[in-house]
Scaffold this motif. Structure first.
Motif, mmCIF file in Angstrom:
data_model
loop_
_atom_site.group_PDB
_atom_site.id
_atom_site.type_symbol
_atom_site.label_atom_id
_atom_site.label_comp_id
_atom_site.label_asym_id
_atom_site.label_seq_id
_atom_site.Cartn_x
_atom_site.Cartn_y
_atom_site.Cartn_z
ATOM 1 N N THR A 159 41.592 39.031 48.164
ATOM 2 C CA THR A 159 41.127 37.878 47.391
ATOM 3 C C THR A 159 39.658 37.567 47.650
ATOM 4 O O THR A 159 39.138 37.798 48.750
ATOM 5 N N TYR A 160 39.021 37.028 46.604
ATOM 6 C CA TYR A 160 37.689 36.446 46.705
ATOM 7 C C TYR A 160 37.722 34.961 46.368
ATOM 8 O O TYR A 160 36.679 34.357 46.129
ATOM 9 N N GLY A 161 38.916 34.396 46.369
ATOM 10 C CA GLY A 161 39.040 32.968 46.140
ATOM 11 C C GLY A 161 40.180 32.651 45.201
ATOM 12 O O GLY A 161 40.524 33.439 44.317
ATOM 13 N N MET A 162 40.813 31.494 45.413
ATOM 14 C CA MET A 162 41.881 31.009 44.553
ATOM 15 C C MET A 162 41.542 29.580 44.137
ATOM 16 O O MET A 162 40.904 28.852 44.900
ATOM 17 N N PHE A 163 42.000 29.204 42.951
ATOM 18 C CA PHE A 163 41.721 27.836 42.518
ATOM 19 C C PHE A 163 42.861 27.329 41.653
ATOM 20 O O PHE A 163 43.547 28.092 40.961
ATOM 21 N N GLY A 223 32.606 48.969 45.381
ATOM 22 C CA GLY A 223 33.596 49.197 44.341
ATOM 23 C C GLY A 223 34.399 47.985 43.944
ATOM 24 O O GLY A 223 35.145 48.035 42.952
ATOM 25 N N HIS A 224 34.281 46.892 44.670
ATOM 26 C CA HIS A 224 35.093 45.713 44.377
ATOM 27 C C HIS A 224 34.587 44.953 43.158
ATOM 28 O O HIS A 224 35.376 44.322 42.457
ATOM 29 N N GLU A 255 33.487 46.169 40.417
ATOM 30 C CA GLU A 255 34.019 46.811 39.223
ATOM 31 C C GLU A 255 35.526 46.624 39.099
ATOM 32 O O GLU A 255 36.067 46.667 37.982
ATOM 33 N N ALA A 256 36.212 46.432 40.213
ATOM 34 C CA ALA A 256 37.679 46.330 40.187
ATOM 35 C C ALA A 256 38.186 44.899 40.172
ATOM 36 O O ALA A 256 39.399 44.678 40.148
ATOM 37 N N LEU A 257 37.281 43.905 40.165
ATOM 38 C CA LEU A 257 37.700 42.508 40.245
ATOM 39 C C LEU A 257 38.509 42.118 39.004
ATOM 40 O O LEU A 257 38.154 42.466 37.872
ATOM 41 N N ARG A 258 39.610 41.391 39.229
ATOM 42 C CA ARG A 258 40.460 40.910 38.149
ATOM 43 C C ARG A 258 40.754 39.426 38.376
ATOM 44 O O ARG A 258 40.643 38.910 39.486
ATOM 45 N N LEU A 259 41.147 38.759 37.280
ATOM 46 C CA LEU A 259 41.593 37.367 37.357
ATOM 47 C C LEU A 259 43.111 37.369 37.237
ATOM 48 O O LEU A 259 43.659 37.959 36.303
ATOM 49 N N TRP A 260 43.787 36.692 38.173
ATOM 50 C CA TRP A 260 45.240 36.708 38.254
ATOM 51 C C TRP A 260 45.759 35.277 38.225
ATOM 52 O O TRP A 260 45.056 34.338 38.588
ATOM 53 N N ASP A 287 40.895 38.551 42.521
ATOM 54 C CA ASP A 287 41.410 39.553 43.446
ATOM 55 C C ASP A 287 41.058 40.971 43.015
ATOM 56 O O ASP A 287 40.778 41.235 41.842
ATOM 57 N N VAL A 288 41.152 41.853 44.022
ATOM 58 C CA VAL A 288 40.936 43.280 43.822
ATOM 59 C C VAL A 288 42.132 44.025 44.410
ATOM 60 O O VAL A 288 42.468 43.803 45.586
#
Length: 1103
Positions: free
Chosen positions: A592-596, A627-628, A630-635, A683-684
């Motif tokens: 994770t790079y953060g949750m909200f 590489g993160h 480019e692979a970052l997604r919103l979940w 997240d990645v």
């Protein structure tokens, strides 16, 4: 159209009643039309009755009512408000119709191009035909209520009738753009509008037609039209969002003899419900045609080569999921499942039974292996064994151990055999507290999926029994005050029946900010001191709407709460366990790079709002891992499964018309809609994975036979700053596991080439008590840490107090260096590759592993009848068993206050007191060292366990345990709790002991409580019962919990101790070595004291 919401009654008495007559009386008759078409009810928290699990009644002509007596046990009706649907306007119809022809099609424009024609005379339509115009005309116009012979009733229309419908989600959110069909007929009847509503003229009110609807991303739904007047019908079609399958039941391990049958069962849920199942043996797909399996796999006439692992996979239209692995053990003819010869199990004897050289003595009391026995032969497939049999103690032998001045009785295991064992009940106990203040969340609702299962107590405590055969237990804790974000947790548990304790930390919502719905708004994500935000939310003008789809243009109260991984303390309050389902149905971890969470409400009414689409902008400079970006997604998080579902990708933002200067921030942009109460995640997916082996021990001797089960081990992945592996800049994910008989394997991210690419912080707790790992100062010792060299240096093991001795010693940090192939020094733990989970779980205790030990090493327990508290099957029915009931463990503690210059050891001697079979015989010994009260110098207290009184194992007669408390040292009893003294006066010991150095009592049958200084807790887990009782004893209350001793609160007896003269042995030691001489010294000293008191009294009288 819908009316406004009405609420004329509040729940109380028999329930909640919102009658139409009362609404017209209080609000005026003009507020609701004469004949409403439909009625909708929601709680004042905007939840549908089905969502909160309540049974209600709705009638457009009568109103709404909810009865308390019809609700599930322990539930009462919520407070509801209602609204009514009324016709839009009037219409006058005067038409002459030709006879119907079979196969006529009803279309979007009312009448399709069939073989039927019409000659309109007048057509004036101010709205859809509805009951409103019936009263205007006085009587309904004729209708073709009967179809000609050979016609399908579903296609035989009525020209002056209308079908009114709405398409919604399970939560009541309207679905625009849904295609509406007549079941079994081609062609689209209508498409739902922005409010999810549609109308179809020409459908007979009495036809009870089956209407279906479809929309992308949702499963098709079908509902039957219901007439609500002579000329109109209504229908509500509920669509479920498409969801990947998830497992409701996993296959369970079995033991069978060759030639017997076995059935494995697998059950999955999802939207749509999975219908396709596949079974695998040792990873190889089994032939569906040959075995004819579905959700159940039946194997008949078992052969030895069919032993091994089995798992299933379930499919639906959205994805697949893989079950947990089950083991099948097939015994050859004549092969015993349970070896009658017991295994070695060493227990530590009391200190005064030690070796001549002063080292502690150990005795092998034996144990039976933790294996299952074959079940009986059954006819037909069965998912569960009707009779569960385990390898248990068949016979005990009595022995005597000669100690210093006394003989210690002990019973050892002589023979093992297969016996019926009790089915395990996995209990989860814990407490929900605020992450920032530690205050308890009182009366928070607890949901498992969408099902309410209970509430937390006033102190925030909860107890949950895990359902049978789950792999993941997902619970949601809802704060009734609305001040905390919904706490969604995946709680690990012990499926073999050991209770596990969890402390759940809830995150407080951020203070609200006021937004203007007509303007563009930006909300920062992450506001740490001296650091730039991780990103921001961008809400365009007009992005807000009500739950029914109506736009909202007023002031908005927004509360956006962000879990910032740059704050290491925030990991404790993070939701779920950061996993998602990949294409193969495997649970894959996320970094994770953060949750909200987003909470939007209308400022004037407090009504929940939805928003979207809105942009989520993430600062690319905050993503450091290669590489993160480019692979970052919103979940988004599904609260029913605890799994994250992908919402959108991110793309690098390109400013229009100008070049980006080097000092400007570059953003990654994704889009999302806020529709429900969901958490979002940046997240990645990470593929560099491994497992870490951890074991927990009863003390820092790390004896293999003293491993502890039921401890919760937590691993937090850290992202180190370059060159500073001990100073991480963020955490990436976390995982927890419960220790079993062979420890625990915790998932983690790791790297083979760069050892410090990922680091980890590992902690462990047992019943809320923090455990302690081996030290690392000045250099970690392989024999203490449990890891061999040179792998230990590569892992860079450091306890949390390595840099500063003042820090807590409750964890350790390591480099997650993946073992290198071909390196024999790294092949046997403590880090295992992801595909080597089986090797990690089955690793012997001699292989490398990390260790934790209980901090309270100054505690000793001895039972005459041996019992391993982490293995319920080791219980033996004996009159001298410390725990007489294997399904209910009752722990009793006495609080002893000591006035003295140091800490003292206190012993509790528990023996039979009133039962004829056990009177005078020893049950066990307990030693506990007193703990200083930080608020009172020279005062300490000990919480010492004794055997509770009650029925013995035969459940025939109670025994009042004779308990004797003796502090070590030169101590004398000074005071007894007043209430406890009154109790002892009514229940004196059979042989009163006047020795002032001890305290004796017949243990109470009922729990007396903290006012007596006695603390009693009953639980399915003996260890957890004792931990909770100790926490209450430290706190001096019957419902509190503390790890700081409060010596003056809830004390049973007080002793005063003094240091003996130099060279003189302590009273405790003198009693053990020469009881007669010690008692003589006591009498002589007491006589001197008595004569001194008499002289003082005589002097006072003379004065």
């Amino acid at each position: 159209e819908w009316t406004s919401w009405f609420n004329v009654d509040h729940p109380g008495g028999d329930g909640d009643f919102e009658s139409l007559a009362a609404i017209r009386f209080y609000y005026g008759p003009a507020r609701v039309c004469p004949q409403p078409l439909a009625l909708e009810a929601r709680t004042t928290d905007w939840a549908l009755p089905a969502t909160v699990g309540e049974r209600v009644h709705l009638n457009p002509t009568r109103g709404f009512w909810c009865l308390n007596r019809e609700q599930p046990r322990g539930r009462r009706c919520s407070n509801y408000h209602v609204r009514f649907r009324c016709p839009l306007g009037l219409c006058s119809i005067n038409m002459f119709w030709q006879p119907w022809a079979c196969g006529a099609v009803v279309g979007n424009r009312g009448i399709g191009k069939g073989e039927r024609s019409s000659e309109p005379k007048t057509w004036s339509l101010a709205g859809p035909p509805a009951p409103a115009w019936i009263s205007s005309f006085g009587a309904p116009l004729p209708c073709c209520s009967l179809c000609p012979p050979g016609c399908n009733p579903d296609t035989c229309g009525c020209p002056n009738h209308v079908l009114l419908g709405v398409v919604v989600t399970r939560s009541g959110r309207p679905l625009p753009g849904a295609r509406v069909f007549l079941r079994g007929q081609p062609g689209t009847l209508a498409t739902s509008d922005a409010h999810g509503t549609f109308r179809v003229p020409g459908i007979c009110a009495s036809s009870q037609a089956n209407i279906s609807a479809q929309v992308d991303g949702f499963s098709a739904g079908v509902a039957q039209a219901q007439a609500n007047s002579s000329f109109s019908a209504v229908v509500t079609i509920v669509l479920k969002k498409l969801g990947k399958p998830y497992l409701m039941k996993h296959p369970e391990s079995r033991v069978r003899e060759a030639g017997q049958n076995v059935t494995f069962c697998c059950k999955a849920a999802g939207t749509p419900t999975p219908k396709k199942y596949s079974w695998f043996h040792n990873g190889t797909l089994l032939d569906r045609r040959e075995l004819g399996y579905g959700a159940q796999l039946e194997l008949r006439g078992l052969r030895l080569d069919q032993a091994g692992t089995y798992h299933c996979k379930a499919w639906n239209d959205v994805g697949t999921i893989r079950s947990a692995t089950a083991w099948l053990t097939v015994l050859a003819p004549g092969q015993p499942a349970c070896d009658p010869k017991p295994l070695e199990h060493l227990i530590k004897l009391p200190d005064d039974c030690g070796q001549p050289d002063g080292s502690p003595a150990y005795l092998d009391v034996g144990r039976c292996p933790d294996v299952r026995c074959p079940g009986p032969m059954v006819s037909g497939p069965r998912c569960g064994d009707t009779s569960t049999r385990c390898c248990s103690v068949q016979r005990l032998q009595s022995r005597a151990v000669h100690c210093s001045g006394y003989v210690l009785p002990v019973k050892v295991v002589a023979e093992c055999g297969c016996k019926k064992c009790l089915p395990p009940r996995a209990l989860i106990r814990g407490r929900v507290v605020a992450a920032d203040s530690g205050e308890p969340l009182r009366f928070a609702r607890i949901l498992r999926g969408h099902e309410p299962i209970g509430f937390t107590s006033y102190q925030g405590d909860f107890t949950i029994e895990a359902p049978p055969s789950p792999e993941r237990l997902v619970l949601t804790f809802l704060d009734p005050s609305g001040e905390f974000v919904d706490a969604i947790r995946v709680l690990p548990f012990d499926p073999w029946g050991t209770s596990v304790y969890h402390e759940v930390k809830a995150m407080r919502k951020r203070l609200p900010v006021i937004l203007d719905a007509t303007q563009s708004n930006r909300i920062p994500l992450g506001e740490l001191r001296d650091q730039a935000p991780m990103g921001e939310l961008v809400l365009p003008p007009g992005a807000f709407r009500f739950a029914d789809g109506r736009p909202y243009m007023g002031a908005v109260e927004a509360r956006v709460t962000f879990v910032d991984p740059r704050d290491l303390a925030s990991a404790a309050a993070a939701p779920s366990d950061l996993r998602f389902l990949d294409r193969d149905g495997e649970l894959v971890p996320l970094r994770t790079y953060g949750m909200f969470s987003v909470d939007l409400r209308a400022s004037s009414s407090g009504e929940q709002l939805q928003a979207g689409p809105m942009a989520v902008r993430v600062a690319a400079g905050q993503i450091h891992m290669a590489g993160h970006a480019e692979a970052l997604r919103l979940w988004s998080l599904d609260p029913s499964t605890g799994l994250w579902e992908e919402e959108s990708h991110f793309q690098r933002e390109v400013p229009a018309g100008r070049r980006v200067r080097r000092e400007e921030r570059v953003f990654l942009v994704g889009n999302v809609e806020v529709r429900e109460r969901r958490l979002f995640n940046l997240d990645v997916p990470e593929r560099r994975r491994c497992f870490v082996k951890v074991r927990v021990y009863a003390n820092d001797k790390f004896t293999p036979s003293e491993q502890v089960e039921g401890a919760v081990v937590t691993l937090v992945n850290l992202e180190p700053a370059p060159g500073f592996s001990a100073n991480p800049r963020a955490w990436g994910r976390f995982d927890s596991a419960v220790t079993g008989p062979n420890g625990a394997c915790i998932p983690a991210f790791c790297d083979e080439e760069q050892p410090d690419a990922y680091t980890a912080l590992v902690t462990a707790t047992l019943g809320g008590e923090e455990l302690e790992p081996p030290p690392s100062r000045p250099r970690p010792l392989p024999s203490a840490v449990g890891v061999t060299q040179p792998y230990l240096d590569r892992l860079d093991y450091r306890r949390t107090d390595h840099e500063d001795p003042a820090f807590k010693r409750n964890g350790f940090r390591i480099n997650l260096a993946k073992p290198r192939p071909g390196n024999s020094a790294e092949a046997r733990g403590p880090v295992y590759p992801w595909r080597s989970l089986r090797e990690c779980q089955g690793a012997p205790v001699t292989d490398s592993h990390f260790r934790f030990a209980r901090v309270e090493a100054d505690r000793y327990e001895y039972n005459v009848v041996p019992f391993r508290e982490g293995a319920p099957a080791s219980w033996t029915g004996d009159f001298l068993s410390w725990w007489p009931n294997p399904q209910e463990f009752r722990a009793c503690f006495l609080k002893v206050r000591i006035q003295g210059p140091q800490e003292y050891m206190v012993r509790a001697h528990s023996a039979g007191g009133s039962h004829p079979r056990t009177q005078g015989q020893l049950y066990g010994l307990r030693d506990a060292r007193s703990v200083r009260d930080p608020q009172q110098p020279g005062t300490s207290a000990a919480c010492v366990e004794f055997k509770c009184s009650g029925m013995l194992f035969d459940q025939q007669q109670v025994d009042r345990t004779l308990v004797t408390i003796t502090p070590q040292g030169s101590c004398r009893r000074m005071a007894i709790n007043t209430l406890l003294r009154d109790y002892l006066a009514r229940h004196p010991p059979p042989a009163p002991i006047d020795d002032p150095t001890t305290f004796s009592m017949l243990a109470p049958l009922d729990p007396l409580g903290h006012n007596y200084g006695v603390y009693t807790v009953t639980d399915q887990s003996p260890r957890l019962a004792k931990e909770i009782a100790i926490g209450r004893c430290f706190d001096g209350s019957s419902d509190g919990f503390s790890r700081e001793m409060k010596a003056d609160a809830g004390t049973a007896v007080t002793f005063q101790c003094r240091e003996p003269p130099t060279g003189r042995p302590s009273l405790f030691q003198r009693l053990l070595e020469s009881p007669a001489a010690a008692l003589g010294d006591i009498r002589r000293e007491m006589g001197e004291v008595a004569r001194g008191q008499a002289r003082a009294t005589g002097s006072l009288r003379t004065r």
